[in-house]
Scaffold this active site. Structure first.
Site, PDB file in Angstrom:
ATOM      1  N   THR A   2      -3.031   2.298  -7.795  1.00 40.46           N
ATOM      2  CA  THR A   2      -2.154   1.472  -6.974  1.00 40.46           C
ATOM      3  C   THR A   2      -2.684   0.055  -6.925  1.00 40.46           C
ATOM      4  O   THR A   2      -3.735  -0.229  -7.483  1.00 40.46           O
ATOM      5  CB  THR A   2      -2.060   2.056  -5.548  1.00 40.46           C
ATOM      6  N   GLY A  47      -4.522  -0.450   4.477  1.00 41.85           N
ATOM      7  CA  GLY A  47      -3.915  -0.125   3.196  1.00 41.85           C
ATOM      8  C   GLY A  47      -4.953   0.642   2.408  1.00 41.85           C
ATOM      9  O   GLY A  47      -6.143   0.373   2.523  1.00 41.85           O
ATOM     10  N   ASP A 162      -0.415  -4.203 -14.631  1.00 44.24           N
ATOM     11  CA  ASP A 162      -1.067  -2.905 -14.465  1.00 44.24           C
ATOM     12  C   ASP A 162      -0.032  -1.784 -14.513  1.00 44.24           C
ATOM     13  O   ASP A 162       0.888  -1.754 -13.691  1.00 44.24           O
ATOM     14  CB  ASP A 162      -1.814  -2.876 -13.127  1.00 44.24           C
TER      15      ASP A 162
END
Length: 174
Positions: A2, A47, A162
């Site tokens: 992520t 996060g 990415d």
């Protein structure tokens, strides 16, 4: 995998993260996961990157430390990191956290480190380096974007580089 990016700019702190969850390196299992959460009476935003179950365990641990230390994020993060390093079971957790409140912006690593960024930008995950570089460049060379806009755009830039980061981006700001 992520990308999560947090930015402190012009008196606000924001965080942005993509929604992609992968199984291994070949399968996208979900595109709309929420990896940004408010904890401790909505006064702390976190996060996470890494294994979801591991991140939830760390979230629970951080919330417990925040309760124990009256919402002092810096102290709670240090105590959590110390516990993480000392407990053999916790050392196997595969996750990293960004946590912030109205005073502090911190990276809490799986190695038991608590780091405060030098340039008010911190990013984690597979696209974290891309997002961090983009956010720092925007802060250094832009005066018309908000912290939330910078964090969002940084993750969006990372999603174009990415393969483990998508463009389903969630943001939050204090």
């Amino acid at each position: 995998m992520t990308t999560i990016c947090s930015v402190r700019y012009n008196g606000k702190t924001a965080i942005a993260g993509d929604g992609q969850v992968t199984l291994g390196e070949k399968v996208i299992a979900k595109a709309t996961a929420k990896k940004i959460r408010r904890i401790y009476h909505d006064r702390v935003v976190i996060g996470f990157a890494g294994g979801v179950a591991d991140a939830v365990s760390l979230q629970d641990m951080l919330e417990g430390k925040l309760e124990a230390f009256g919402g002092d994020l810096r102290r709670a993060a240090v105590e959590m990191a110390q516990s993480w390093r000392k407990d053999a079971t916790l050392q196997k957790l595969d996750a990293m956290l960004i946590a912030f409140d109205d005073k502090d912006l911190l990276l809490i690593s799986g190695n038991g480190e608590v780091l405060e960024p030098d340039e008010n930008v911190v990013a984690i995950g597979s696209g974290g380096n891309f997002a961090q570089a983009a956010a720092i460049a925007m802060i250094r060379h832009s005066s018309d974007m908000s912290a939330s806009e910078i964090a969002h755009e940084a993750v969006e830039i990372a999603s174009g580089i990415d393969i483990f980061t998508d463009d389903q981006i969630h943001t939050d700001e204090l």
